[in-house]
Structures are given as structure tokens and as C-alpha cells.
Design a protein around this motif. Structure first.
Motif, PDB file in Angstrom:
ATOM      1  N   GLU A 202      29.496  40.381  33.252  1.00  0.00           N
ATOM      2  CA  GLU A 202      29.323  40.027  34.672  1.00  0.00           C
ATOM      3  C   GLU A 202      29.464  38.510  34.873  1.00  0.00           C
ATOM      4  O   GLU A 202      29.982  38.061  35.894  1.00  0.00           O
ATOM      5  CB  GLU A 202      27.980  40.530  35.202  1.00  0.00           C
ATOM      6  N   HIS A 205      33.039  37.833  35.216  1.00  0.00           N
ATOM      7  CA  HIS A 205      33.490  38.056  36.604  1.00  0.00           C
ATOM      8  C   HIS A 205      33.121  36.852  37.471  1.00  0.00           C
ATOM      9  O   HIS A 205      33.937  36.357  38.245  1.00  0.00           O
ATOM     10  CB  HIS A 205      32.817  39.298  37.202  1.00  0.00           C
ATOM     11  N   ARG A 220      41.971  45.411  39.977  1.00  0.00           N
ATOM     12  CA  ARG A 220      40.677  45.519  39.310  1.00  0.00           C
ATOM     13  C   ARG A 220      40.824  45.657  37.792  1.00  0.00           C
ATOM     14  O   ARG A 220      40.025  45.133  37.030  1.00  0.00           O
ATOM     15  CB  ARG A 220      39.940  46.719  39.900  1.00  0.00           C
ATOM     16  N   GLU A 224      38.813  43.684  34.971  1.00  0.00           N
ATOM     17  CA  GLU A 224      37.930  44.318  33.990  1.00  0.00           C
ATOM     18  C   GLU A 224      38.317  43.925  32.574  1.00  0.00           C
ATOM     19  O   GLU A 224      37.461  43.678  31.727  1.00  0.00           O
ATOM     20  CB  GLU A 224      37.954  45.842  34.149  1.00  0.00           C
ATOM     21  N   ALA A 227      36.986  40.293  32.129  1.00  0.00           N
ATOM     22  CA  ALA A 227      35.528  40.202  32.010  1.00  0.00           C
ATOM     23  C   ALA A 227      35.050  40.767  30.666  1.00  0.00           C
ATOM     24  O   ALA A 227      34.222  40.166  29.982  1.00  0.00           O
ATOM     25  CB  ALA A 227      34.858  40.945  33.167  1.00  0.00           C
ATOM     26  N   TYR A 249      36.635  50.471  26.462  1.00  0.00           N
ATOM     27  CA  TYR A 249      36.419  50.103  27.870  1.00  0.00           C
ATOM     28  C   TYR A 249      37.704  49.506  28.441  1.00  0.00           C
ATOM     29  O   TYR A 249      38.152  49.877  29.522  1.00  0.00           O
ATOM     30  CB  TYR A 249      35.266  49.096  27.988  1.00  0.00           C
TER      31      TYR A 249
HETATM   32 ZN   LIG Z   1      33.407  44.557  35.401  1.00  0.00          ZN
END
Ligand SMILES: [Zn+2]
Length: 289
Positions: A202, A205, A220, A224, A227, A249
């Protein structure tokens, strides 16, 4: 944790971060090429996203249900429903082709004409081959990194909160009306390692992304990737391994093939943000300045 643990070591720091990015790249490549990832995605695609009503019906009849599918779907995944298991009753829509009255032979329309009851079964009612899984949580300690990251974020103007029930998410970054990051929340039920990883994600981000970039759906996936890569590099620097989680992920947001190219394109941004965090932790936090 003793504060001296994060003693600065600038000569090796840059090299370590570059090595971490290479490790990330190789790990993702390996996951994509191993076939395990494709197998996992194929399995995922066989499970339906049930409607809200059906989710309620499933929960009412089988509160511990985690994976639910019909008899034949289980069979196609080399699992059998055990003898004597009672099916979970849900509603399946009945769709019929309606005759087209205007006369265009291709223009037959389909319409919902009703519902019928069908039986599905939870994975706990079945036996057979294991389903391919990927890591969805990290276990272990954080070597005191949470505290350091929290202070970094506060110093950066973004206070950190522990918040339960994030509706499936493990953390989020909140922005104000002007697009400035103002808050980070992390799920307190995670392990210490997973909490620190999520906080670093986070923070990534908050350092790299505007509010529109954070929320924008089309871009996005790159956000992602950035981050999570920042989190991976930062935790790797402090001797904490998140590869099991981070690789899959990133793959899940990247639909596989673009992951390596995007990682290369974002490499510099990732390293910049990771350095900013690492330098602060090793400087201000280690010396208590
Ligand atoms: Zn994220």
C-alpha cells in the motif's frame, strides 16, 4: 527488534535491490512456464460465480462451504462426490430460445423463463485428486519491519490503520478529494509477515500512484504489479521472503504473458520507490533520528 538491525549499508543496498528485481522476474517467468499456473487458472475457470441469492442458499445449507460445484464439474476435475452426501440445493435459470416473429432466421432471442432446483456439492463432500492451489497467505514474523514501515508512512503523511473486514482485500490506500493519499488500512488478522508485506504494497501505491491510477480499472494491473514489486524488493532487502505470494499475485493481475515486459518497463519506478523506503528505514529509523 533492536534498532541497529537496520544499519545502513549503501554500497550493497543498490545491488541488493537490483538482484531482488531479477529474482522477481525469474520467479514469475518460472511460475508461468511451469504449467502450474495454467493448471490453476483452468481449475479456477470451472468454478461458477454464483449469484447473491445462490450464495445465501449455499451458506444456509452448508455454512463451511469453500468450493462448490456440480457433480459433473467435480468429475471433470478427477474428484467424486462421496456416497451418501446430500446435495446443496440452489436455483439454476432456465433459458429458452424464443422464436423470432419478425422473420429474420438468425435473430432468435434467448430469454429467462424460470428457475429449477439443482444440486451442487462442496469440496468437503468430495474426494479424489487435489486441486492445484497457489499461495494466498504468508506465514511468519516480520523482524520488526511493520513498525519501521508504519513510521515511514506517517513521516510521508499517510497514517496507517488496522481495519478488519475489508471485504476480501487485505489492505487499501485512501485518497482525498484532491487526489492526495491520506490513509492506509491493513487487515489485522493477517500474520506479521503478511501484514508487513501488505503495508509495503500500500505504501508502494501511495508513493507511485495517483487516485485515478489507483482506482482506474484499465491500468490497475500495472499499478498492482508495481505496488507488489515494491513490497517484494523492500521485504527481500530485510531478509523476508514473499515470493510464494508475490509471484502469483502479480501473475493474477497480469494474465501471464505481459508480466515480464511490464516488470521491465516499470523497473526503475519500482526501484525508486523501494529505495526511498529502504533508505528511510535504514537512515531515520535505524538511528532514531
Ligand atoms: Zn494494490
Amino acid at each position: 527488534m533492536a534498532r541497529t538491525k537496520f544499519a545502513p549499508n549503501p554500497e550493497v543496498a543498490k545491488q541488493k535491490q537490483a538482484d531482488a528485481l531479477t529474482k522477481l522476474e525469474l520467479g514469475i517467468q518460472e511460475l508461468l512456464e511451469s504449467g502450474d499456473w495454467q493448471k490453476y487458472l483452468r481449475t479456477q475457470s470451472r468454478f461458477h460465480n454464483y449469484s447473491f441469492n445462490n450464495c445465501m442458499l449455499i451458506m444456509a445449507q452448508c455454512p463451511h462451504a469453500t468450493r462448490v460445484a456440480g457433480f459433473h464439474t467435480w468429475k471433470s476435475m478427477n474428484r467424486r462426490v462421496r456416497k451418501g452426501e446430500k446435495g446443496i440445493r440452489i436455483l439454476a435459470p432456465i433459458i429458452r430460445k424464443l422464436d423470432d416473429e419478425i422473420g429474420d432466421p438468425d435473430a432468435s432471442t434467448r430469454a429467462l423463463v424460470g428457475f429449477r432446483t439443482v444440486s451442487v456439492f462442496d469440496i468437503s463432500q468430495t474426494e479424489g485428486e487435489d486441486l492445484p492451489e497457489v499461495e494466498t497467505s504468508l506465514a511468519g514474523g516480520d523482524a520488526g519491519l511493520w513498525e519501521a514501515l508504519e513510521l515511514f508512512s506517517i513521516d510521508n503523511g499517510v497514517p496507517v490503520y488496522l481495519e478488519a473486514s475489508l471485504s476480501g482485500a487485505r489492505g487499501y490506500c485512501q485518497y482525498d478529494d484532491t487526489g492526495k493519499p491520506i490513509k492506509i488500512a491493513v487487515d489485522p488478522t493477517l500474520s506479521a509477515l503478511h501484514k508487513a508485506k501488505t503495508l509495503a504494497h500500500e505504501i508502494g501505491h501511495s508513493l507511485l500512484h495517483s487516485c485515478t491510477e489507483y482506482l482506474g480499472h484499465s491500468t490497475r494491473s500495472e499499478k498492482e504489479l508495481e505496488a507488489e514489486s515494491v513490497a517484494f524488493v523492500v521485504l527481500d532487502h530485510f531478509g523476508l521472503d514473499t515470493s510464494n505470494y508475490s509471484f502469483s499475485y502479480i501473475c493474477s493481475w497480469q494474465q501471464g504473458k505481459d508480466a515480464i515486459a511490464n516488470l521491465k518497463a516499470s523497473g526503475q519506478r519500482i526501484q525508486q520507490a523501494a529505495s526511498q523506503i529502504i533508505d528511510w528505514v535504514e537512515g531515520s529509523f535505524a538511528t532514531g533520528a
